[in-house]
Design an enzyme around this catalytic site. Structure first.
Site, short mmCIF file in Angstrom:
data_model
loop_
_atom_site.label_atom_id
_atom_site.label_comp_id
_atom_site.label_asym_id
_atom_site.label_seq_id
_atom_site.Cartn_x
_atom_site.Cartn_y
_atom_site.Cartn_z
N ALA A 1 0.83 -1.20 0.00
CA ALA A 1 0.00 0.00 0.00
C ALA A 1 0.87 1.25 0.00
O ALA A 1 1.75 1.41 0.84
CB ALA A 1 -0.92 0.00 1.22
N THR B 1 11.25 0.78 -3.39
CA THR B 1 11.61 1.19 -4.75
C THR B 1 13.09 1.54 -4.87
O THR B 1 13.73 1.92 -3.88
CB THR B 1 10.76 2.42 -5.13
OG1 THR B 1 11.23 2.96 -6.35
CG2 THR B 1 10.84 3.52 -4.08
N ASP B 2 13.60 1.49 -6.10
CA ASP B 2 14.98 1.92 -6.34
C ASP B 2 15.12 3.44 -6.25
O ASP B 2 16.23 3.96 -6.14
CB ASP B 2 15.50 1.43 -7.71
CG ASP B 2 14.67 1.88 -8.90
OD1 ASP B 2 13.66 2.59 -8.72
OD2 ASP B 2 15.05 1.52 -10.04
N GLU B 3 13.98 4.16 -6.31
CA GLU B 3 14.06 5.63 -6.32
C GLU B 3 14.61 6.20 -5.03
O GLU B 3 15.03 7.36 -5.00
CB GLU B 3 12.68 6.23 -6.62
CG GLU B 3 12.16 5.81 -7.97
CD GLU B 3 11.11 6.75 -8.55
OE1 GLU B 3 10.91 7.85 -8.02
OE2 GLU B 3 10.50 6.35 -9.55
N TYR C 1 7.67 11.67 -3.57
CA TYR C 1 7.36 10.23 -3.53
C TYR C 1 8.54 9.44 -2.98
O TYR C 1 8.40 8.66 -2.03
CB TYR C 1 7.01 9.73 -4.94
CG TYR C 1 7.09 8.21 -5.07
CD1 TYR C 1 6.17 7.39 -4.43
CD2 TYR C 1 8.11 7.60 -5.81
CE1 TYR C 1 6.26 6.01 -4.52
CE2 TYR C 1 8.20 6.22 -5.91
CZ TYR C 1 7.27 5.42 -5.26
OH TYR C 1 7.37 4.06 -5.34
N LYS D 1 8.96 7.19 0.48
CA LYS D 1 9.28 5.76 0.49
C LYS D 1 10.57 5.53 1.29
O LYS D 1 10.68 4.55 2.05
CB LYS D 1 9.46 5.23 -0.93
CG LYS D 1 8.19 5.13 -1.74
CD LYS D 1 7.17 4.12 -1.19
CE LYS D 1 7.60 2.68 -1.33
NZ LYS D 1 6.50 1.74 -0.91
N LYS E 1 1.10 5.98 -15.78
CA LYS E 1 2.54 5.68 -15.83
C LYS E 1 2.96 5.51 -17.29
O LYS E 1 2.12 5.24 -18.16
CB LYS E 1 2.85 4.40 -15.02
CG LYS E 1 2.28 4.40 -13.59
CD LYS E 1 3.12 5.18 -12.62
CE LYS E 1 2.48 5.35 -11.25
NZ LYS E 1 2.40 4.15 -10.44
#
Ligand code: NAD
Ligand code: DAU
Length: 353
Positions: free
Chosen positions: A80, A132-134, A158, A162, A197
């Protein structure tokens, strides 16, 4: 049974469908059903007693406590989140609430539940956080791919939210001993991907005769992974990952955005040629760049391969072909997700591009 959060979204729904195709272990699926959550994604599970859907918020502590007590899951898998970078730039508040406050509330409810378990279920319990890789920030063109040791340098609201949730998960392990696992994955694509996206937006806009908006010079690089490969990686980490560890997940498929768009156009030219005989590339339109746009992400997934034997099954060529075919075969799904709220978003994001 396992408790999945965000299981009506793109990756969560693919995960639930994938899980129940290889397991008989039931899934409780807690999802708030934001604009990104869609019960049609789970339509094939209607009447299947192994899937229990609950509409609710990971920030609702009372609901979480009730669900954990009632269903006694052996694991929680947390998908989520608010997940769209552009939306986080227009309105970061929801990202702070769900990705940070929501993850905190979820961790606290799970910690209380886990503390109350008997010795064996307590030892076997797992909390898997999907990230995430971000969180690692942006790479220069020649820099090596992100390993699990890379510094956290998030650049968007974002990715910062994360990163914050990843830090909370880490702290709940080190401080309270909660048995956690974290996965940091690259860009996913595949069936059920919401058309805000890049890849699904290009497919649905192309078919609708609309412009294909490429941000900036289109030379930003992402590392693409077919969603079902992400699902198999999560299953593997849940099964055998070392407690407290993070695992990078990626497809070894670094590509600039323009190449992705050209590839989608070529597949559509082959599978659903335009009536006028021209290529869908004619619809490409370069628009203003995303603020703070990260230039390059690349994942080094060798730890997951070395320790747990995981490798992606799809190449980019096989995965993107399946994806385009899925969108061609499911126009009713596309029509259903393109609600009034979706149209409002497209107007806000691309009107003055
Ligand atoms: P998505 O936006 O498609 O789905 C998110 C789901 O979470 C939706 O069903 C939504 O209704 C639900 N949700 C949102 N807020 C909630 C809340 N407060 N309580 C309960 N449910 C809530 O996202 P996705 O692309 O499927 O991503 C899933 C997870 O994977 C996210 O944590 C994301 O950060 C991570 N991730 C995504 C990608 C990617 O390429 N899409 C890559 C790596 C990691
Ligand atoms: O790297 C993993 C991340 O990948 C996930 O954590 C996120 O949840 C997921 O949304 C995705 O983030 P990106 O920002 O990379 O994905 P998006 O599809 O929004 O954009 C991919 C690239 O395409 C990015 O460089 C921006 C560009 N783009 C995107 C859109 C929507 C365009 O050029 N035009 C567009 O219209």
């Amino acid at each position: 049974m396992i408790l999945v959060t965000g299981g009506a979204g793109f990756i969560g729904a693919n995960f639930v469908l994938d899980w129940l195709s290889v397991h008989d272990e039931p899934v409780v699926n807690l999802d708030k059903l934001t604009y990104a959550g869609n019960l049609h994604n789970l339509a094939s599970l209607q009447g299947d007693a192994r899937h229990v859907f609950v509409q609710g918020d990971i920030g609702d502590s009372a609901l979480l406590t009730e669900l954990l007590q009632k269903h006694q899951p052996r694991a929680v898998v947390n998908f989520a989140a608010e997940s769209h970078v552009d939306r986080s730039i227009h309105g970061p508040e929801d990202f702070i609430q769900t990705n940070i406050v929501g993850s905190f509330r979820l961790l606290e409810a799970v910690r209380a539940y886990w503390n109350g378990l008997d010795a064996t279920p307590k030892q076997d319990f797992r909390f898997l956080h999907v990230s995430t890789d971000e969180v690692y920030g942006s790479l220069d063109a020649q820099a090596p791919a992100f390993t699990e040791e890379h510094l956290y340098q998030p650049n968007s609201p974002y990715s910062a939210s994360k990163a914050a949730s990843d830090h909370l998960v880490r702290a709940w392990h080190h401080t309270y001993g909660l048995p956690v696992l974290t996965t940091n994955c690259s860009n996913n694509y595949g069936p059920l991907h919401f058309p805000e996206k890049l890849i699904p937006l290009m497919i649905v806009n192309a078919l609708a005769g609309k412009p294909l908006p490429i941000y900036g010079d289109g030379m930003q690089v992402r590392d693409w992974l077919y969603v079902k490969d992400h699902c198999s990686a999560i299953r593997r980490v849940l099964e055998a990952g070392r407690l407290g560890e993070t695992y990078n997940v990626g497809g070894w498929n670094e590509k600039p955005n323009v190449d992705i768009v050209h590839h989608v156009c070529s597949l559509l030219d082959e599978l659903r040629p335009r009536a006028d005989g021209q290529s869908y590339r004619e619809q490409i339109s370069y628009v203003k760049d995303r603020p703070g746009h990260d230039r390059r992400y690349a994942i080094d997934a060798r730890k997951l391969e070395r320790e747990l034997g995981w490798k992606p099954a799809e190449t980019f060529e096989s995965g993107i072909r399946k994806t385009v075919q899925w969108y061609l075969e499911n126009p009713q799904w596309v029509a259903q997700v393109q609600s009034g709220a979706y149209r409002d978003w497209v107007q806000t994001q691309y009107a003055n591009a």
